[in-house]
Design an enzyme around this catalytic site. Structure first.
Site, PDB file in Angstrom:
ATOM      1  N   LYS A  22       0.832  -1.216   0.000  1.00 21.00           N
ATOM      2  CA  LYS A  22       0.000   0.000   0.000  1.00 21.00           C
ATOM      3  C   LYS A  22       0.862   1.259   0.000  1.00 21.00           C
ATOM      4  O   LYS A  22       0.646   2.174  -0.787  1.00 21.00           O
ATOM      5  CB  LYS A  22      -0.899   0.008   1.244  1.00 21.00           C
ATOM      6  CG  LYS A  22      -1.581   1.340   1.500  1.00 21.00           C
ATOM      7  CD  LYS A  22      -2.433   1.318   2.748  1.00 21.00           C
ATOM      8  CE  LYS A  22      -1.766   1.724   4.022  1.00 21.00           C
ATOM      9  NZ  LYS A  22      -1.508   3.170   4.187  1.00 21.00           N
ATOM     10  N   ASN A  23       1.843   1.291   0.897  1.00 22.92           N
ATOM     11  CA  ASN A  23       2.617   2.531   1.061  1.00 22.92           C
ATOM     12  C   ASN A  23       3.584   2.787  -0.090  1.00 22.92           C
ATOM     13  O   ASN A  23       4.174   3.868  -0.175  1.00 22.92           O
ATOM     14  CB  ASN A  23       3.377   2.513   2.395  1.00 22.92           C
ATOM     15  CG  ASN A  23       2.442   2.709   3.569  1.00 22.92           C
ATOM     16  OD1 ASN A  23       1.261   2.980   3.385  1.00 22.92           O
ATOM     17  ND2 ASN A  23       2.968   2.562   4.779  1.00 22.92           N
ATOM     18  N   CYS A 116      -4.926  12.710  13.320  1.00 17.87           N
ATOM     19  CA  CYS A 116      -5.481  11.389  13.078  1.00 17.87           C
ATOM     20  C   CYS A 116      -5.643  10.697  14.421  1.00 17.87           C
ATOM     21  O   CYS A 116      -5.381  11.291  15.465  1.00 17.87           O
ATOM     22  CB  CYS A 116      -4.619  10.585  12.120  1.00 17.87           C
ATOM     23  SG  CYS A 116      -3.168   9.908  12.860  1.00 17.87           S
ATOM     24  N   ARG A 121       0.224  14.569  13.500  1.00 14.08           N
ATOM     25  CA  ARG A 121       0.744  14.254  12.162  1.00 14.08           C
ATOM     26  C   ARG A 121       0.824  15.477  11.236  1.00 14.08           C
ATOM     27  O   ARG A 121       0.079  15.593  10.245  1.00 14.08           O
ATOM     28  CB  ARG A 121      -0.078  13.137  11.505  1.00 14.08           C
ATOM     29  CG  ARG A 121       0.006  11.851  12.287  1.00 14.08           C
ATOM     30  CD  ARG A 121      -0.600  10.690  11.546  1.00 14.08           C
ATOM     31  NE  ARG A 121       0.220  10.217  10.449  1.00 14.08           N
ATOM     32  CZ  ARG A 121      -0.139   9.225   9.646  1.00 14.08           C
ATOM     33  NH1 ARG A 121      -1.270   8.613   9.805  1.00 14.08           N
ATOM     34  NH2 ARG A 121       0.668   8.841   8.669  1.00 14.08           N
ATOM     35  N   ASP A 124       4.421  19.965   7.970  1.00 14.30           N
ATOM     36  CA  ASP A 124       5.292  21.134   7.869  1.00 14.30           C
ATOM     37  C   ASP A 124       6.547  20.877   7.028  1.00 14.30           C
ATOM     38  O   ASP A 124       7.024  21.766   6.318  1.00 14.30           O
ATOM     39  CB  ASP A 124       5.702  21.610   9.284  1.00 14.30           C
ATOM     40  CG  ASP A 124       6.347  20.499  10.098  1.00 14.30           C
ATOM     41  OD1 ASP A 124       5.742  19.414  10.184  1.00 14.30           O
ATOM     42  OD2 ASP A 124       7.451  20.694  10.609  1.00 14.30           O
ATOM     43  N   LEU A 125       7.072  19.644   7.065  1.00 17.30           N
ATOM     44  CA  LEU A 125       8.294  19.356   6.302  1.00 17.30           C
ATOM     45  C   LEU A 125       8.015  19.404   4.793  1.00 17.30           C
ATOM     46  O   LEU A 125       8.867  19.830   4.006  1.00 17.30           O
ATOM     47  CB  LEU A 125       8.871  17.991   6.690  1.00 17.30           C
ATOM     48  CG  LEU A 125       9.314  17.847   8.155  1.00 17.30           C
ATOM     49  CD1 LEU A 125       9.738  16.405   8.455  1.00 17.30           C
ATOM     50  CD2 LEU A 125      10.477  18.795   8.471  1.00 17.30           C
ATOM     51  N   ASP A 305       4.486   0.659  11.920  1.00 16.86           N
ATOM     52  CA  ASP A 305       3.297  -0.025  11.406  1.00 16.86           C
ATOM     53  C   ASP A 305       3.213  -1.490  11.845  1.00 16.86           C
ATOM     54  O   ASP A 305       2.235  -2.181  11.542  1.00 16.86           O
ATOM     55  CB  ASP A 305       3.251   0.057   9.869  1.00 16.86           C
ATOM     56  CG  ASP A 305       2.882   1.457   9.390  1.00 16.86           C
ATOM     57  OD1 ASP A 305       2.472   2.284  10.219  1.00 16.86           O
ATOM     58  OD2 ASP A 305       3.014   1.713   8.177  1.00 16.86           O
ATOM     59  N   ARG A 397      -8.716  -0.486   4.625  1.00 24.70           N
ATOM     60  CA  ARG A 397      -7.929   0.577   3.992  1.00 24.70           C
ATOM     61  C   ARG A 397      -6.578   0.053   3.535  1.00 24.70           C
ATOM     62  O   ARG A 397      -6.015   0.540   2.553  1.00 24.70           O
ATOM     63  CB  ARG A 397      -7.690   1.728   4.979  1.00 24.70           C
ATOM     64  CG  ARG A 397      -8.905   2.574   5.249  1.00 24.70           C
ATOM     65  CD  ARG A 397      -8.512   3.757   6.074  1.00 24.70           C
ATOM     66  NE  ARG A 397      -7.340   4.395   5.508  1.00 24.70           N
ATOM     67  CZ  ARG A 397      -6.552   5.251   6.139  1.00 24.70           C
ATOM     68  NH1 ARG A 397      -6.822   5.595   7.374  1.00 24.70           N
ATOM     69  NH2 ARG A 397      -5.503   5.774   5.552  1.00 24.70           N
TER      70      ARG A 397
HETATM   71  C1  UD1 Z   1       4.188   6.872   6.321  1.00 24.99           C
HETATM   72  C2  UD1 Z   1       3.309   5.667   6.156  1.00 24.99           C
HETATM   73  C3  UD1 Z   1       2.760   5.215   7.498  1.00 24.99           C
HETATM   74  C4  UD1 Z   1       3.883   5.007   8.483  1.00 24.99           C
HETATM   75  C5  UD1 Z   1       4.793   6.243   8.556  1.00 24.99           C
HETATM   76  C6  UD1 Z   1       6.033   6.026   9.400  1.00 24.99           C
HETATM   77  C7  UD1 Z   1       2.401   5.972   3.945  1.00 24.99           C
HETATM   78  C8  UD1 Z   1       1.219   6.257   3.092  1.00 24.99           C
HETATM   79  N1  UD1 Z   1       2.211   5.998   5.262  1.00 24.99           N
HETATM   80  O1  UD1 Z   1       3.355   7.923   6.824  1.00 24.99           O
HETATM   81  O2  UD1 Z   1       2.054   3.982   7.298  1.00 24.99           O
HETATM   82  O3  UD1 Z   1       3.348   4.758   9.769  1.00 24.99           O
HETATM   83  O4  UD1 Z   1       5.239   6.584   7.232  1.00 24.99           O
HETATM   84  O5  UD1 Z   1       6.766   4.961   8.901  1.00 24.99           O
HETATM   85  O6  UD1 Z   1       3.469   5.685   3.453  1.00 24.99           O
HETATM   86  N2  UD1 Z   1       6.342  14.536  10.557  1.00 24.99           N
HETATM   87  C9  UD1 Z   1       6.458  15.882  10.861  1.00 24.99           C
HETATM   88  N3  UD1 Z   1       6.284  16.784   9.851  1.00 24.99           N
HETATM   89  C10 UD1 Z   1       6.011  16.409   8.577  1.00 24.99           C
HETATM   90  C11 UD1 Z   1       5.907  15.036   8.272  1.00 24.99           C
HETATM   91  C12 UD1 Z   1       6.077  14.121   9.289  1.00 24.99           C
HETATM   92  O7  UD1 Z   1       6.705  16.254  12.008  1.00 24.99           O
HETATM   93  O8  UD1 Z   1       5.869  17.288   7.714  1.00 24.99           O
HETATM   94  C13 UD1 Z   1       6.535  13.531  11.638  1.00 24.99           C
HETATM   95  C14 UD1 Z   1       5.317  12.666  11.880  1.00 24.99           C
HETATM   96  O9  UD1 Z   1       4.406  13.279  12.765  1.00 24.99           O
HETATM   97  C15 UD1 Z   1       5.968  11.413  12.450  1.00 24.99           C
HETATM   98  C16 UD1 Z   1       7.289  11.330  11.695  1.00 24.99           C
HETATM   99  O10 UD1 Z   1       7.529  12.633  11.190  1.00 24.99           O
HETATM  100  O11 UD1 Z   1       6.239  11.578  13.823  1.00 24.99           O
HETATM  101  C17 UD1 Z   1       7.305  10.350  10.560  1.00 24.99           C
HETATM  102  O12 UD1 Z   1       6.182  10.598   9.728  1.00 24.99           O
HETATM  103  P1  UD1 Z   1       6.211  10.259   8.175  1.00 24.99           P
HETATM  104  O13 UD1 Z   1       7.362   9.361   7.892  1.00 24.99           O
HETATM  105  O14 UD1 Z   1       6.108  11.512   7.394  1.00 24.99           O
HETATM  106  O15 UD1 Z   1       4.853   9.443   8.002  1.00 24.99           O
HETATM  107  P2  UD1 Z   1       3.894   9.428   6.757  1.00 24.99           P
HETATM  108  O16 UD1 Z   1       4.651   9.626   5.494  1.00 24.99           O
HETATM  109  O17 UD1 Z   1       2.715  10.293   7.025  1.00 24.99           O
END
Ligand code: UD1
Length: 421
Positions: A22-23, A116, A121, A124-125, A305, A397
């Site tokens: 999925k991811n 969520c 979540r 900002d990055l 996950d 999902r």
């Molecule tokens: C993806 C996966 C999800 C998995 C997660 C971590 C998909 C569709 N989903 O989610 O299943 O649990 O990776 O392996 O691939 N963060 C920030 N700012 C940002 C983005 C992220 O602070 O702009 C933080 C998040 O809150 C979290 C960490 O960074 O604590 C990692 O998140 P991230 O790797 O971005 O997760 P997703 O890509 O949303």
């Protein structure tokens, strides 16, 4: 809203095929927005998040067909550059269309994902990276409004690893003017799958699979075809199902390198594993389950996950274990539900202390998110008596026909449809 009814205690046996990840699928589908033409994505899992992404692409003007596990996309006639709240609220990964739309069309309007089930979540990055590449971005009425002439290359340092931000910025950088360096980039196999797809489309990317990605932007990309990698989380979930039911099963179509951290911990817990090129056999018939502490981390660390499933496993180990989630600090909504099945788990801060019990007993439990529901199914398979897992739409999902796969291995699991579940 369907539910699963599980008759626990049945051993599993046989071989089961893992679906595409999925991811990986979600960013691969989004990447097709970077060029106009016909794309083919093989080994795509037929699950609800993928359907949601296909519907979002259709809203943007993409035509698609989904036959077997092959998705064909025609991205020649994009008509819209917005991702409405209706899609983003269903699936946060809709944010993946932001980078490609902005980079190719100079504009994008994407609903800001909210929090969520397990915390804030933020994105900002994604936003700060695109701004550094020259985008004008404002937040208006709950939407990210982004415009640019042409994005330009720059150096971006992630304070912490983010799968989504790495994927989004890598896609945006592929069509930018000049070279973008992403430092502390996510190294998850799904990101590597995306990088290879972009390369097949004509992108120039160095450092694939490492934390430093160097992307030299090109003027245009071409359509391409790719095979989606196997779902390592589904594979890990099935292996834990075997461990919890003291069974021997083989999972096929998987890649053990992607699962190394989980496999190593399973061996520490006492499971016997055997490998071929694309199969893993777990022999847990004589398993005396030992406690194994884990702490989640970015790849190649233990995946967040798999945290809920590991807690389910440890409920039946002989002793006390500690499971810490360093990625999502609040991701423990499965714990009260597992305790309803007889588990003994206490959460403090971002850790769960699990005291092993001699048996779990069936009950009605509620799914609260995707991986939480998987942990309840695992516990139900091992519990004495009948477990009903309600609201399995969370599970749908991200797992393709999980109950059919488990039933084919001999599990007593059936789906019951009805609005009241
Ligand atoms: C993806 C996966 C999800 C998995 C997660 C971590 C998909 C569709 N989903 O989610 O299943 O649990 O990776 O392996 O691939 N963060 C920030 N700012 C940002 C983005 C992220 O602070 O702009 C933080 C998040 O809150 C979290 C960490 O960074 O604590 C990692 O998140 P991230 O790797 O971005 O997760 P997703 O890509 O949303």
């Amino acid at each position: 809203m369907d539910k699963f009814v599980i008759e626990g205690g049945k051993p599993l046996s046989g071989t089961v095929q893992v679906s595409g990840a999925k991811n990986a699928s979600l960013p691969l589908l989004s990447a097709s927005l970077l060029s106009g033409g016909i794309f083919k994505l093989y080994n795509t899992p037929r699950l609800n998040d993928v359907i949601t992404m296909l519907k979002l692409l259709e809203h943007l003007g993409v035509e698609y067909s989904f036959s077997g596990s092959t998705v064909e996309l025609n991205t020649a006639g994009i008509t819209h550059t917005d991702a409405p709240y209706e899609w983003v609220k269903k699936m946060r990964a809709s944010i993946y269309v932001l980078g490609p739309l902005l980079s190719r069309f100079g504009q994008a309007k994407v609903s800001l994902p909210g929090g969520c089930a397990w915390g804030p979540r933020p994105v900002d990055l994604h936003i700060s990276g695109l701004k550094k590449m020259g985008a004008e971005i404002s937040i208006e009425n709950g939407y990210i409004i982004a415009t640019c002439k042409r994005l330009h290359g720059t150096k971006i340092n992630f304070d912490h690893s983010s799968v989504g931000a790495t994927g989004n910025l890598m896609m945006a950088a592929a069509l930018a003017q000049g070279t973008t360096i992403l430092n502390n980039a996510a190294m998850e196999p799904e990101i590597t799958n995306l990088a290879r797809f972009l390369t097949l489309m004509g992108a120039r990317i160095n450092g694939i699979g490492t934390p430093i990605l160097e992307i030299e932007g090109v003027d245009a990309l071409q359509p391409a075809e790719i095979h989606t990698i196997p779902d390592r989380i589904e594979a890990g979930t099935l292996l834990i199902a075997a461990a919890m039911t003291r069974s021997t099963i083989t999972i096929s179509g998987c890649n053990d390198i992607h699962l190394y951290s989980v496999l190593a911990k399973l061996q520490d817990a006492g499971a016997k594993l055997n490998y071929t090129d694309d199969t893993i056999t777990i022999d847990a018939q004589e398993l005396e389950l030992k406690t194994v502490d884990i702490s989640t981390g970015p790849f190649p660390g233990f995946p967040t996950d798999m945290q809920a499933q590991w807690i389910a496993l440890m409920t039946l180990a002989g002793g006390v274990s500690t499971i810490t989630d360093t990625i999502y600090l609040d991701r423990f909504s499965h714990v009260p539900e597992l305790n309803r099945l007889g588990a003994n788990i206490i959460v403090h801060d971002n850790s769960a202390t699990v005291r092993g019990v001699s048996k779990l007993t069936g009950a009605k439990v509620m799914s609260t998110d995707l991986r939480a529901s998987a942990s309840l199914v695992l516990a139900g398979l091992a519990a004495e008596g009948i477990t009903e897992v309600l609201r399995v739409y969370h599970l749908d999902r991200g797992y393709e026909k999980l109950e059919s796969k488990l039933a084919s291995l001999g599990a007593g699991i059936t789906r019951v449809s009805g609005s009241e579940y």
